[in-house]
Design a protein around this motif. Structure first.
Motif, PDB file in Angstrom:
ATOM      1  N   SER A  89      42.374   9.755  39.923  1.00 25.93           N
ATOM      2  CA  SER A  89      42.823   9.608  41.300  1.00 25.93           C
ATOM      3  C   SER A  89      44.320   9.854  41.390  1.00 25.93           C
ATOM      4  CB  SER A  89      42.473   8.217  41.826  1.00 25.93           C
ATOM      5  OG  SER A  89      43.059   7.255  40.982  1.00 25.93           O
ATOM      6  N   PHE A  90      44.746  10.379  42.526  1.00 28.41           N
ATOM      7  CA  PHE A  90      46.182  10.577  42.728  1.00 28.41           C
ATOM      8  C   PHE A  90      46.532  10.441  44.202  1.00 28.41           C
ATOM      9  CE2 PHE A  90      46.315  14.901  44.548  1.00 28.41           C
ATOM     10  CZ  PHE A  90      45.080  15.413  44.179  1.00 28.41           C
ATOM     11  N   THR A  91      47.808  10.169  44.420  1.00 25.01           N
ATOM     12  CA  THR A  91      48.299  10.146  45.789  1.00 25.01           C
ATOM     13  C   THR A  91      49.235  11.341  45.944  1.00 25.01           C
ATOM     14  OG1 THR A  91      50.097   8.745  45.021  1.00 25.01           O
ATOM     15  CG2 THR A  91      48.230   7.641  46.051  1.00 25.01           C
ATOM     16  N   ALA A  92      49.385  11.820  47.153  1.00 23.81           N
ATOM     17  CA  ALA A  92      50.338  12.904  47.400  1.00 23.81           C
ATOM     18  C   ALA A  92      50.922  12.707  48.788  1.00 23.81           C
ATOM     19  CB  ALA A  92      49.652  14.259  47.279  1.00 23.81           C
ATOM     20  N   ARG A  93      52.221  13.007  48.873  1.00 23.44           N
ATOM     21  CA  ARG A  93      52.966  12.775  50.098  1.00 23.44           C
ATOM     22  C   ARG A  93      53.142  14.099  50.832  1.00 23.44           C
ATOM     23  NH1 ARG A  93      55.842   8.158  50.942  1.00 23.44           N
ATOM     24  NH2 ARG A  93      55.204   7.344  48.925  1.00 23.44           N
ATOM     25  N   PHE A  94      52.839  14.119  52.105  1.00 19.57           N
ATOM     26  CA  PHE A  94      53.015  15.334  52.901  1.00 19.57           C
ATOM     27  C   PHE A  94      53.847  14.993  54.134  1.00 19.57           C
ATOM     28  CE2 PHE A  94      48.946  15.533  50.717  1.00 19.57           C
ATOM     29  CZ  PHE A  94      49.051  16.747  50.056  1.00 19.57           C
TER      30      PHE A  94
ATOM     31  N   ILE B 137      49.747  19.731  33.514  1.00 20.62           N
ATOM     32  CA  ILE B 137      50.281  20.444  34.684  1.00 20.62           C
ATOM     33  C   ILE B 137      49.970  19.651  35.957  1.00 20.62           C
ATOM     34  CG2 ILE B 137      50.042  22.535  36.103  1.00 20.62           C
ATOM     35  CD1 ILE B 137      49.477  24.048  33.465  1.00 20.62           C
ATOM     36  N   SER B 138      48.729  19.155  36.059  1.00 23.64           N
ATOM     37  CA  SER B 138      48.335  18.427  37.266  1.00 23.64           C
ATOM     38  C   SER B 138      49.209  17.198  37.459  1.00 23.64           C
ATOM     39  CB  SER B 138      46.878  17.969  37.172  1.00 23.64           C
ATOM     40  OG  SER B 138      46.048  19.099  37.125  1.00 23.64           O
ATOM     41  N   ARG B 139      49.455  16.473  36.374  1.00 22.03           N
ATOM     42  CA  ARG B 139      50.243  15.251  36.511  1.00 22.03           C
ATOM     43  C   ARG B 139      51.649  15.576  37.015  1.00 22.03           C
ATOM     44  NH1 ARG B 139      51.723  11.186  31.736  1.00 22.03           N
ATOM     45  NH2 ARG B 139      52.853  13.048  31.139  1.00 22.03           N
ATOM     46  N   GLN B 140      52.211  16.677  36.507  1.00 17.41           N
ATOM     47  CA  GLN B 140      53.569  17.029  36.927  1.00 17.41           C
ATOM     48  C   GLN B 140      53.594  17.547  38.363  1.00 17.41           C
ATOM     49  OE1 GLN B 140      56.187  18.363  33.720  1.00 17.41           O
ATOM     50  NE2 GLN B 140      54.331  18.715  32.530  1.00 17.41           N
ATOM     51  N   LEU B 141      52.539  18.300  38.741  1.00 18.23           N
ATOM     52  CA  LEU B 141      52.489  18.782  40.135  1.00 18.23           C
ATOM     53  C   LEU B 141      52.354  17.601  41.099  1.00 18.23           C
ATOM     54  CD1 LEU B 141      50.153  21.933  39.928  1.00 18.23           C
ATOM     55  CD2 LEU B 141      52.629  21.869  40.294  1.00 18.23           C
ATOM     56  N   VAL B 142      51.512  16.631  40.714  1.00 16.42           N
ATOM     57  CA  VAL B 142      51.342  15.451  41.570  1.00 16.42           C
ATOM     58  C   VAL B 142      52.676  14.711  41.690  1.00 16.42           C
ATOM     59  CG1 VAL B 142      50.241  13.178  41.692  1.00 16.42           C
ATOM     60  CG2 VAL B 142      48.858  15.193  41.191  1.00 16.42           C
ATOM     61  N   GLY B 143      53.426  14.652  40.581  1.00  7.53           N
ATOM     62  CA  GLY B 143      54.756  14.027  40.613  1.00  7.53           C
ATOM     63  C   GLY B 143      55.660  14.747  41.613  1.00  7.53           C
ATOM     64  N   LEU B 144      55.608  16.087  41.610  1.00 10.29           N
ATOM     65  CA  LEU B 144      56.423  16.848  42.567  1.00 10.29           C
ATOM     66  C   LEU B 144      55.968  16.577  44.000  1.00 10.29           C
ATOM     67  CD1 LEU B 144      56.734  20.324  40.760  1.00 10.29           C
ATOM     68  CD2 LEU B 144      58.540  18.639  41.124  1.00 10.29           C
ATOM     69  N   MET B 145      54.696  16.224  44.164  1.00 16.31           N
ATOM     70  CA  MET B 145      54.184  15.905  45.507  1.00 16.31           C
ATOM     71  C   MET B 145      54.446  14.436  45.851  1.00 16.31           C
ATOM     72  SD  MET B 145      50.637  18.000  45.933  1.00 16.31           S
ATOM     73  CE  MET B 145      50.077  18.675  44.409  1.00 16.31           C
ATOM     74  N   GLY B 146      55.251  13.771  45.049  1.00 14.84           N
ATOM     75  CA  GLY B 146      55.659  12.400  45.360  1.00 14.84           C
ATOM     76  C   GLY B 146      54.598  11.354  45.045  1.00 14.84           C
ATOM     77  N   GLY B 147      53.666  11.692  44.196  1.00 13.63           N
ATOM     78  CA  GLY B 147      52.599  10.736  43.884  1.00 13.63           C
ATOM     79  C   GLY B 147      52.432  10.550  42.390  1.00 13.63           C
ATOM     80  N   SER B 148      51.337   9.938  41.996  1.00 16.17           N
ATOM     81  CA  SER B 148      51.050   9.798  40.571  1.00 16.17           C
ATOM     82  C   SER B 148      49.558   9.954  40.322  1.00 16.17           C
ATOM     83  CB  SER B 148      51.545   8.444  40.062  1.00 16.17           C
ATOM     84  OG  SER B 148      50.944   7.435  40.840  1.00 16.17           O
ATOM     85  N   LEU B 149      49.243  10.410  39.122  1.00 18.49           N
ATOM     86  CA  LEU B 149      47.853  10.696  38.736  1.00 18.49           C
ATOM     87  C   LEU B 149      47.405   9.646  37.727  1.00 18.49           C
ATOM     88  CD1 LEU B 149      45.400  12.703  38.593  1.00 18.49           C
ATOM     89  CD2 LEU B 149      46.682  13.991  36.900  1.00 18.49           C
TER      90      LEU B 149
END
Ligand code: ADP
Length: 240
Positions: A194-199, A169-181
């Protein structure tokens, strides 16, 4: 509504814990189904990243203290005070990663770090890292742990519970936030997720420059702390 005796209290708390565990599993399955159906949409709300990290500390520091673990967090100075994104889903990812870090660590510390990464003019890209000094993950398991229901085989994992859905779930949510885990790990030494997320950048908030008194001369500071990671974080703040 009456006083409970010891046995009744134990039974009632079993019911509560089982109920919570079941609710956790149902929520995970619903989230996964929603993501797979392409129906999960992230909200766009202004929120404070520092507040989100402080909440994590509130949530986990007692549990860490009970286990004898240190919970340390570091938010870089240039992380904006406010961004626009989905604080609930960001929290869900962080709670899952920190929950795992605490679950799979018996000695040492859990460190959460937030930094900023280069981004376009109206956006903010944040980098999050959750490091632990726990059991680690073998190389052949590292990519498989992101699959739904996959748990690393072993009595350790079974005793610790969980459904094996959190990372998927986390990996897919991070994908929706424009990043990767991603994960780095060394067996027996610990893991770092670690992950990045775009805001979106929060508009109209003129960031007040950090008020800083200039010291008349360079001062030396000695930091004493029982935990090296925590001493390092304090020394970075002091150096700033
Ligand atoms: P759950 O924690 O419910 O088992 P996850 O999808 O969150 O499900 O994690 C899948 C598996 O990945 C865990 O069962 C565990 O084997 C492994 N894992 C996750 N995080 C860590 C960690 N920090 N250290 C060691 N193993 C981990």
């Amino acid at each position: 509504s009456t006083e409970l005796n010891v046995r009744q209290r134990r039974l009632v708390s079993n019911v509560v814990r089982s109920g919570q565990a079941l609710l956790g599993i149902i929520n995970d399955i619903l989230d996964l189904a929603k993501i797979e159906a392409g129906k999960l949409e992230l909200s766009e709300l202004p929120f404070e990243p520092r507040e989100a990290i402080a909440e994590l500390a509130d949530l986990f520091s007692e549990h860490c203290a009970n286990k004898g673990l240190e919970f340390v967090y570091f938010v870089a100075e240039d992380v904006p005070s406010r961004v626009i994104g989905d604080p609930v889903r960001l929290r869900q990812v962080l709670v899952n990663l920190v929950g795992n870090a605490v679950k799979f660590t018996e000695l040492g510390e859990v460190v959460v770090k937030v930094t900023t990464l280069p981004a376009g003019p109206d956006e903010v890209v944040l980098g999050f890292a959750v490091e632990d000094t726990g059991i680690g993950i073998a190389p052949d398991q590292r990519s498989r742990i992101f699959e739904s229901f996959h748990q690393v085989y072993g009595s350790m994992t079974r005793a610790r519970g969980g459904s094996g859905l959190g990372l998927s779930i986390s990996r897919q949510l991070v994908g929706l936030m424009g990043g990767s885990l991603a994960v780095e790990s060394e067996l027996g030494r610990g893991s770092c997720f670690s992950f990045t997320a775009r805001f979106n950048a929060a508009p109209h908030v003129a960031e007040p420059p950090p008020t800083r008194q200039h010291l008349p001369r360079t001062l030396r500071a000695l930091v004493l702390d029982g935990n090296a990671a925590s001493a390092h974080v304090i020394s970075v703040y002091l150096a700033n």
